[in-house]
Enzyme design. Structure first.
Site: not given
Length: 256
Positions: A109, A247, A149
């Protein structure tokens, strides 16, 4: 035929209430990489820790209700590693690695810089320390898939309103150039784009305005892989029939 899913949950408890784990049970995935747990170890129920018999490994942020990553593996990993050796960013729970045989699957992340100039500076620091780490990973000689991400849209095709976002975090020239280095200098592969070059393949939509309804999105969730396993990827999809967070899960099937 491994199926690997990446999903930013924007809160594991919230995603659970929206049916994420019920959906996960139907996916026949070998690995599910999750980001933005927004939970500490004490918040993790058995259903979160080991859903449907999966083996879960997690990296929690020190700050409550913030960040956090995890990897669910159908097979018990030979090894699991939490963090990548950066004191600043390991404190934020940004990296979980699992090894099964010659395959390494990582949930990452990357920081967002959109909330403040200070966070953008932190994002640049992350980029500075993560690039050499990616180089080290590649040098291990294993097949590696880094899911997550990345908080960067690489090219104009990767977001709807690219012209008006060129000075915004997530599409800054320095960020895009850094992604190019990941692919061109390090020789890692953007697996999704290797299979599907169509526009409007977004994985994140702002909660502001009508972004979701009008598909005004960004592609900021990736599988970044070593060339060997990237070449074995044969199907990609973005799951949008249900919404578990801001998302959408990115699903890629590999033939091994």
């Amino acid at each position: 035929m491994p199926r690997i899913i990446s999903a930013n949950l924007n809160g594991i408890r919230s995603a659970h209430k929206k049916g994420f784990f019920n959906w996960m049970a139907t996916q026949d995935a070998d690995f599910v990489c999750v980001q933005e747990l927004k939970a500490q170890e004490a918040d993790m129920t058995e259903e979160f820790l080991a859903p449907h018999g999966y083996h879960g490994h997690f990296h929690y942020a020190e700050k409550k209700g913030y960040s956090g990553t995890g990897v669910y593996s159908r097979i018990k990993p030979d090894a699991a590693r939490i963090g990548f050796g950066s004191a600043e960013f390991d404190a934020e729970g940004r990296y979980t690695r699992c090894d099964v045989g010659n395959l390494t699957v990582i949930s990452v992340y990357c920081p967002s810089g959109s909330s403040s100039p200070e966070r953008q500076e932190a994002k640049f620091r992350f980029m500075d320390v993560f690039l050499p780490h990616l180089q080290q990973l590649k040098a291990e000689g294993r097949e590696v898939v880094i899911c997550g991400d990345w908080n960067i849209a690489h090219k104009e095709i990767d977001l709807k309103n690219w012209k008006s976002n060129q000075k915004n975090s997530g599409f800054l020239p320095e960020e895009r150039e850094w992604m190019t280095r990941v692919f061109d200098e390090l020789g890692l592969v953007d697996v999704h784009r290797g299979i599907d070059q169509r526009p409007e393949q977004y994985t994140w939509w702002s909660n502001r305005g009508q972004a979701w309804a009008k598909n005004v999105g960004w592609r900021i969730d990736y599988h970044v892989a070593t060339p060997g396993i990237a070449a074995k990827a044969h199907a990609v999809s973005i799951y949008k029939e249900e919404r578990f967070s801001d998302h959408a899960p990115l699903i890629i099937d590999y033939a091994l």
